[in-house]
Design a protein around this motif. Structure first.
Motif, PDB file in Angstrom:
ATOM      1  N   ASP A 129       1.011  -1.218  -0.219  1.00  7.22           N
ATOM      2  CA  ASP A 129       0.074  -0.083  -0.147  1.00  7.22           C
ATOM      3  C   ASP A 129       1.044   1.344   0.015  1.00  7.22           C
ATOM      4  O   ASP A 129       0.638   2.233  -0.652  1.00  7.22           O
ATOM      5  N   LEU A 130       2.061   1.259   0.751  1.00  9.06           N
ATOM      6  CA  LEU A 130       2.937   2.405   1.051  1.00  9.06           C
ATOM      7  C   LEU A 130       3.262   2.848  -0.265  1.00  9.06           C
ATOM      8  O   LEU A 130       3.728   3.882  -0.796  1.00  9.06           O
ATOM      9  N   SER A 131       3.833   1.765  -1.213  1.00  8.13           N
ATOM     10  CA  SER A 131       4.613   2.003  -2.605  1.00  8.13           C
ATOM     11  C   SER A 131       3.568   2.559  -3.622  1.00  8.13           C
ATOM     12  O   SER A 131       3.947   3.372  -4.332  1.00  8.13           O
ATOM     13  N   VAL A 132       2.478   2.031  -3.467  1.00 10.76           N
ATOM     14  CA  VAL A 132       1.305   2.358  -4.348  1.00 10.76           C
ATOM     15  C   VAL A 132       1.133   3.701  -4.284  1.00 10.76           C
ATOM     16  O   VAL A 132       0.859   4.703  -5.161  1.00 10.76           O
ATOM     17  N   LEU A 133       0.749   4.253  -2.814  1.00 12.39           N
ATOM     18  CA  LEU A 133       0.379   5.419  -2.560  1.00 12.39           C
ATOM     19  C   LEU A 133       1.415   6.681  -2.883  1.00 12.39           C
ATOM     20  O   LEU A 133       1.117   7.753  -3.359  1.00 12.39           O
ATOM     21  N   ARG A 134       2.532   6.044  -2.737  1.00 13.70           N
ATOM     22  CA  ARG A 134       3.885   7.101  -2.782  1.00 13.70           C
ATOM     23  C   ARG A 134       4.033   7.375  -4.695  1.00 13.70           C
ATOM     24  O   ARG A 134       4.150   8.325  -5.083  1.00 13.70           O
TER      25      ARG A 134
END
Length: 314
Positions: free
Chosen positions: A247-252
């Motif tokens: 989730d963190l990588s996609v939102l970034r």
């Protein structure tokens, strides 16, 4: 829309509870984002598969051209032999005409053989002409493909120089620009863009992305894939919006895309993707390796429609 999601996230953290309807709406949006991510991955895999098929087709054309050249040389050798035999038989035939009547039967046989050889000779000539035409056409297409590939490689190198020049003011350990597999990779370290675990881009990172967008916004024949990457350390705080490094990588990645599009890059040229911790460039056993893995890669792919058109007409 991300601004509204962030504001809503803050409101949820302050509030004691949320309504079921709002929770369902957010969950639906998260599912849609995950679906979009899956579609982006399929698109990337399809593009990679197309590049591999393209390389395979070019190699096959080169192989076919070599085989056709060998066949032409073989048929020319056969043709030369048939011409010699034809000349010998024609001489023999003329001699038979001057002989006595007892050779009449042999003469008739030789006439039949001579006619058969002539027909064989004409057929061989037609085959040879057809092979020569086919070879010329294949050579033309191979040269056309090689020319387009050369121009694409040249354009990729020029784009790399343009991007490198636009980002010269940033430290080498903050970002790198390189060409791999016919694509330009711009790798941005976490310390240039984000605080640990955050999806909010720092001012210095915004400046770098704006400089990159300035170099790319007039390039209409490219596609831009923004890939977020993390190390294997789980995020310290989870929520209904961000459960893990994926989730963190996609939102970034989506945060970066917003900066690029706001700075002039066309929205239909960019795709957001998150690889989480599953595509490391270093080992996660020490701090240095984990730092290398916490990065964002902006992958710029040239438009290959012209090459596909030529292959389809082959």
């Amino acid at each position: 829309m991300m601004k509204y999601l962030v504001a809503f996230f803050i409101l949820i953290m302050v509030s004691a509870c949320v309504t079921q309807k709002k929770y369902d709406d957010l969950l639906s949006e998260k599912i849609q984002l995950e679906s979009d991510l899956a579609n982006c991955k399929d698109s990337l895999e399809s593009a990679d598969g197309s590049l591999k098929r393209l390389d395979k087709s070019v190699n096959k054309l080169r192989t076919d051209t070599t085989v056709l050249g060998q066949k032409i040389r073989q048929t020319e050798s056969v043709l030369s032999g048939l011409n010699r035999e034809h000349d010998q038989l024609e001489t023999y035939y003329n001699n038979l005409l001057n002989n006595s009547g007892k050779l009449t039967r042999d003469l008739a046989q030789q006439q039949e053989r001579l006619l058969a050889l002539k027909e064989n000779l004409e057929q061989t000539k037609r085959v040879n002409e057809s092979l020569s035409t086919d070879l010329s056409e294949r050579e033309r297409k191979v040269k056309e493909l090689e020319s387009i590939l050369k121009n694409k490689d040249k354009a990729v190198q020029e784009l790399k120089k343009k991007i490198t020049s636009a980002l010269l003011s940033f430290k080498e350990n903050d970002l790198t620009v390189e060409v791999k597999n016919g694509k330009v990779y711009v790798s941005l370290a976490e310390q240039l863009l984000f605080q640990s675990g955050s999806t909010v881009i720092d001012k210095k990172g915004v400046m770098a992305l704006q400089q990159l967008a300035k170099a790319l916004k007039d390039q209409n024949d490219i596609h831009i894939m923004v890939e977020g990457h993390t190390d294997d350390v789980p995020i310290s705080r989870t929520s209904q919006y961000m459960k893990d490094n994926w989730d963190l990588s996609v939102l970034r990645a989506t945060s970066i895309i917003r900066i690029l599009t706001e700075a002039g890059v066309a929205s239909n040229q960019v795709t957001a993707a998150g690889r989480g911790e599953f595509s490391p460039v270093g080992i996660n056993d020490d701090a240095q390796g984990r730092q290398k893995n916490r990065r964002t890669e902006i992958i710029i792919t040239p438009d290959l429609d012209e090459l596909f058109r030529i292959l389809e007409t082959n």
